[in-house]
Design an enzyme around this catalytic site. Structure first.
Site, PDB file in Angstrom:
ATOM      1  N   ASP A 149       4.882 -36.064  10.579  1.00 47.04           N
ATOM      2  CA  ASP A 149       5.899 -36.069  11.621  1.00 47.04           C
ATOM      3  C   ASP A 149       7.223 -36.612  11.092  1.00 47.04           C
ATOM      4  O   ASP A 149       7.261 -37.476  10.214  1.00 47.04           O
ATOM      5  CB  ASP A 149       5.414 -36.945  12.779  1.00 47.04           C
ATOM      6  CG  ASP A 149       6.397 -37.004  13.933  1.00 47.04           C
ATOM      7  OD1 ASP A 149       6.630 -35.949  14.544  1.00 47.04           O
ATOM      8  OD2 ASP A 149       6.933 -38.090  14.207  1.00 47.04           O
ATOM      9  N   GLU A 166       7.111 -31.486   9.684  1.00 48.69           N
ATOM     10  CA  GLU A 166       8.085 -31.230  10.732  1.00 48.69           C
ATOM     11  C   GLU A 166       9.432 -31.661  10.159  1.00 48.69           C
ATOM     12  O   GLU A 166       9.722 -32.848  10.036  1.00 48.69           O
ATOM     13  CB  GLU A 166       7.768 -32.034  11.990  1.00 48.69           C
ATOM     14  CG  GLU A 166       8.748 -31.732  13.117  1.00 48.69           C
ATOM     15  CD  GLU A 166       8.945 -32.897  14.071  1.00 48.69           C
ATOM     16  OE1 GLU A 166       9.364 -32.639  15.203  1.00 48.69           O
ATOM     17  OE2 GLU A 166       8.732 -34.055  13.680  1.00 48.69           O
TER      18      GLU A 166
END
Length: 638
Positions: free
Chosen positions: A307, A358
């Site tokens: 993330d 991401e």
């Protein structure tokens, strides 16, 4: 493990090369001088004193005093604790302040909002997913289907009394649902221990612990094992960039910058109210990479999604003040080197485990082999595609003719990375509206466009991800503390939308041209990307074999296009194999278009073409039936 082995392993921890740190630090059963007990150990290099406190000594300070190694690790052997008892560390910090701190290496915590670690017995688990794992080792996942169902554990479904499902419940209900709907993988938002549900799991405290809110470690193993037996892969989000700043957790553990940067501006994550890991510190590298390997190896995970990579590789990504690096630019050199090290270690030990990033910028090459100067990830979420496509579908069709580039721009850069096309949780919260609610028009037209949006995602080069609830067109935004609107499925339109998504998923799996050349230039061939007047987009997806291709025609206006001409690569007959406006999917069509026979009528660069009807706000997909592959319509060469 004995004490000698323990002390020896600390040397590699201090150099950033201990990648199974959970086998050293934390709490471990050992035998010392013939006596069975536990070895407790924790890293607090600048603490004045550390002790263990818990149920076994009635939480009385100072507790069981620990001794300090040369590497800043405090440790002690004791035979007092029993299985099921709770404990923390009493840390006398550098400035003399005493505070109870969590065990950063604990495998089990008590149920939130409490956060003491639990002395647990790591029971042996008998896996029987060898067939799946063996198949994965032999396969090239770049040439395989990757169609991900993204799940937030606590809100997929709840019991009648409002208590969220645990992994025992999900093994009974989610696994059959994934199988029924035709997904190849499930991806969970973070499952690690976190104190606040409102963080969705992205503010972690326990990097080696499954949140007790979700069940036991063996419950999760059962879930993964069952998924693998049903040919479904399991992916999990992992957050190595920042951590929860709760005072009794990792934050300034020994009273100084321990896990975080010493520079307060670099340590503070203003946007998320968190603290950033010091990714250049060897001990932190050992801590984080060991965490990743713990999850991969303990739970047989098929991949991790990292993330907020942008926040890890750019100094100016956050809202707070920043300083240029030693080279005078905005790259976080420590973050860049850490991510390369992370991927190097993971790929050396587990070459077929998928790593995903991401990352929202285009300034750093994210995917590909490390030797080419990349970060080494397998896939990158294509945030640009997601933003452009959703902007287009929210637009009144009267203006779409001027903005077809929002759909086609991604074709220009699709080979720059290995992409996943995400329609994720981030797009259905904070007032952004659900995917269904974003669509233009009345309810019927919203469903029609949602079907076309999903079909574009399925036929666009790149792997796929869809957030839970979107598969049936949930109208309300996702709420982390409520279950999905399952009652929607009592409505005929939602039910038919779910049926369409299932059919589309199966269609994706059954047609090799949609996935086996995703990372190759020749998988996509444009027929017509400039038909602004009709606002119809036509293109081809190719597989490895010449006969293995599909023709896609997307009508992006509410006007049916009859006798619509489409160039074809070979002369012959073409059959409609998918029509998003069929009645069973919620449309009005009761029959497919009849087979289209090519004519010697030139269209753009094609010497042959067909005509057919493309439904209003709908998409059709054509497959070659009987064609002459010896005669190329694009060049007219035998």
């Amino acid at each position: 493990m004995n004490e000698t082995e323990f002390i020896k392993s600390l040397a590699t921890f201090a150099t950033g090369e201990n990648f199974h740190l959970d086998r050293t630090l934390g709490i471990h059963k050992i035998v010392r001088n013939g006596k069975k007990g536990y070895l407790f150990s924790v890293w607090a290099p600048n603490a004045q004193q550390v002790s263990v406190v818990g149920d076994f000594n009635d939480w009385e300070k100072p507790g069981i005093l620990m001794q300090k190694s040369s590497t800043g690790v405090w440790y002690v052997f004791t035979d007092l604790p029993k299985i099921g008892q709770l404990y923390k560390y009493n840390v006398k910090q550098k400035n003399g302040r005493e505070i109870f701190k969590i065990d950063p290496f604990a495998h089990v915590f008590e149920r939130r909002p409490n956060d003491a670690a639990v002395i647990s017995d790591d029971a042996v688990y008998k896996w029987n997913d060898g067939l799946w794992r063996g198949r994965q080792k032999r396969s090239n996942y770049f040439e395989r289907p990757l169609n991900i169902y993204e799940v937030h554990m606590s809100s997929w479904k709840k019991h009648a009394n409002g208590i969220p499902f645990t992994f025992k419940d999900l093994t009974r209900e989610l696994v059959p649902y994934l199988k029924k709907m035709g997904y190849s993988h499930v991806e969970f938002m973070p499952l690690m221990e976190h104190p606040l549900g409102a963080s969705w799991g992205y503010q972690l405290i326990g990097y080696y612990a499954l949140s007790s809110f979700f069940g036991t470690p063996n419950d999760f193993k059962d879930f993964v094992n069952t998924c693998h037996k049903e040919n479904i892969g399991v992916l999990v989000d992992w957050v190595p960039g920042h951590f929860c700043r709760n005072d009794d957790a990792l934050s300034y553990y020994d009273g100084t910058a321990t896990f975080e940067y010493e520079d307060i501006d670099r340590a503070n994550n203003v946007g998320w109210g968190a603290l950033n890991f010091d990714l250049g510190k060897p001990e932190v590298q050992s801590f984080l990479i060991s965490s990743a390997l713990y999850w991969i190896e303990t739970f047989h995970l098929d991949g991790l999604r990292v993330d907020a990579v942008s926040n890890m590789i750019y100094l100016d990504y956050d809202l707070g003040p920043w300083k240029p690096n030693s080279e005078g630019d905005n790259r976080n050199l420590e973050g860049w080197h850490f991510l390369r090290k992370f991927n190097s270690v993971i790929k050396l030990k587990h070459p077929k485990v998928i790593t995903m990033a991401e990352e929202s910028s285009a300034d750093t090459k994210v995917t590909g082999v490390l030797e080419n100067g990349t970060l080494g990830f397998d896939y990158k979420w294509n945030m640009g595609w997601m933003n452009d496509v959703l902007k287009f579908f929210e637009m009144d069709p009267i203006y779409r003719k001027y903005h077809l580039n929002l759909l086609t721009f991604s074709w220009m850069y699709r080979m720059s990375e290995n992409f996943i096309l995400p329609l994720s949780h981030d797009e259905v919260v904070h007032g952004k509206k659900s995917l269904m609610h974003k669509m233009w028009g009345d309810r019927y037209r919203q469903f029609a466009q949602l079907r076309t949006l999903y079909t574009y995602q399925a036929t666009h080069p790149g792997k796929k991800l869809l957030f839970m609830g979107s598969e049936w067109g949930q109208f309300l935004e996702w709420k982390y503390d409520s279950e999905l609107e399952w009652s929607d499925l009592e409505d005929d339109m939602n039910n038919r939308m779910q049926m369409f998504t299932k059919a589309l998923n199966n269609f994706y799996h059954e047609n090799r041209s949609l996935w086996e050349l995703d990372d190759k230039e020749n998988t996509l061939e444009v027929i017509d990307a400039d038909n602004a007047d009709a606002t119809v987009l036509t293109f081809i997806r190719h597989g490895k074999r010449k006969k293995d291709f599909l023709i896609i025609a997307m009508n992006l206006t509410p006007v049916e296009r009859r006798a619509f001409r489409i160039g074809v690569p070979y002369s012959g007959t073409y059959t409609e194999v998918l029509n998003t406006e069929m009645k069973e999917f919620g449309g009005t069509w009761t029959r497919h278009n009849t087979n289209s026979v090519s004519e010697d009528v030139a269209f753009k660069e094609f010497t042959n073409s067909i005509t057919t009807t493309v439904p209003a706000l709908g998409t059709i997909i054509l497959k070659p039936n009987e064609i002459n592959i010896r005669k190329d319509s694009r060049s007219n060469l035998i």
